[in-house]
Design an enzyme around this catalytic site. Structure first.
Site, PDB file in Angstrom:
ATOM      1  N   ASP A  89      20.111 -30.451 -11.152  1.00 19.29           N
ATOM      2  CA  ASP A  89      19.191 -31.576 -11.279  1.00 19.29           C
ATOM      3  C   ASP A  89      17.740 -31.180 -11.024  1.00 19.29           C
ATOM      4  OD1 ASP A  89      19.383 -31.039  -8.603  1.00 19.29           O
ATOM      5  OD2 ASP A  89      19.856 -33.095  -7.989  1.00 19.29           O
ATOM      6  N   CYS A  92      18.409 -27.180  -7.706  1.00 17.04           N
ATOM      7  CA  CYS A  92      19.561 -26.313  -7.446  1.00 17.04           C
ATOM      8  C   CYS A  92      19.264 -25.210  -6.439  1.00 17.04           C
ATOM      9  CB  CYS A  92      20.119 -25.732  -8.748  1.00 17.04           C
ATOM     10  SG  CYS A  92      19.004 -24.653  -9.661  1.00 17.04           S
ATOM     11  N   HIS A 198      19.800 -21.372 -13.259  1.00 23.36           N
ATOM     12  CA  HIS A 198      20.521 -22.113 -12.225  1.00 23.36           C
ATOM     13  C   HIS A 198      20.878 -21.207 -11.051  1.00 23.36           C
ATOM     14  CE1 HIS A 198      22.819 -25.534 -10.798  1.00 23.36           C
ATOM     15  NE2 HIS A 198      23.879 -24.770 -10.625  1.00 23.36           N
TER      16      HIS A 198
END
Length: 221
Positions: A89, A92, A198
């Site tokens: 979101d 991370c 990520h």
């Protein structure tokens, strides 16, 4: 007079809430400081690459990102490691750090706040790595959903006296080690890094914890 009283009450309540936040985080941090070192033992033969703090500058295209992710999954498999996945979101990096620190990704706001405070209070340590107005940079990083970068990782290492270890998807850089400056590390935090896409929290695949619900009062976060 009524306005002054209300303002004073609100200020006192805010200070109390902040103190409660920090006390809860401190207790959780102490509770989880003594880790078994299983991940470190798995990667003990890897030579870490020196860390250079930098902002995010390149987002891979879909094809490159797919290849990078496959490479990361292969490395996780080779070293017997497992990702505890956190939400993608925009928070991370801070969620993964929160999980490593407190065994819950839900303290990411607290972690972000501490990282930004470190940046704000120690401008001379980080300003040379920031290719923009420094105040603009740390104010941007204070916003929920703003992606963390390698400067915020260095700030986190310094703030939490932690050695942060990244298992990455970079083709030529498998393992990056981020050491706190001016102090010896008191803990190790292990993250996986799907390069520029990520972060997740990293564990030995035989010892992945169950994520706990945050121990918080109703007014926190």
């Amino acid at each position: 007079m009524m306005g002054d009283s209300s303002s004073g009450s609100t200020s006192w309540s805010s200070q109390r809430d902040t103190q409660d936040d920090r006390m809860i985080a401190l207790m959780l941090s102490e509770e989880y400081t003594n880790l078994d070192g299983a991940v470190a033992r798995r990667l003990s033969n890897l030579a870490p690459v020196p860390h250079v703090p930098r902002i995010n500058s390149y987002i891979p295209n879909l094809n490159d990102a797919t290849l990078d992710h496959q490479r990361l999954l292969q490395r996780l498999n080779v070293y017997g490691l497992c990702e505890l996945k956190v939400s993608g979101d925009g928070n991370c990096q801070f969620r993964a750090l929160s999980d490593q620190l407190y065994r819950s990704s839900e303290y990411h706001k607290q972690v972000r706040g501490e990282v930004v405070k470190q940046l704000k209070d120690n401008r001379t340590m980080y300003e040379s790595y920031v290719p923009m107005k420094y105040k603009r940079y740390y104010k941007k990083m204070a916003k929920l959903g703003e992606w963390g970068d390698h400067i915020t990782l260095q700030s986190a290492a310094d703030r939490f006296a932690a050695k942060i270890c990244l298992l990455t998807s970079f083709r030529d850089t498998c393992f990056i080690e981020i050491m706190p400056r001016d102090q010896a590390p008191k803990r190790e935090l292990w993250l996986s890094f799907w390069s520029e896409v990520h972060y997740n929290s990293l564990y030995d695949n035989r010892a992945v914890p169950v994520q706990q619900k945050p121990k918080r009062k109703h007014w926190l976060f």
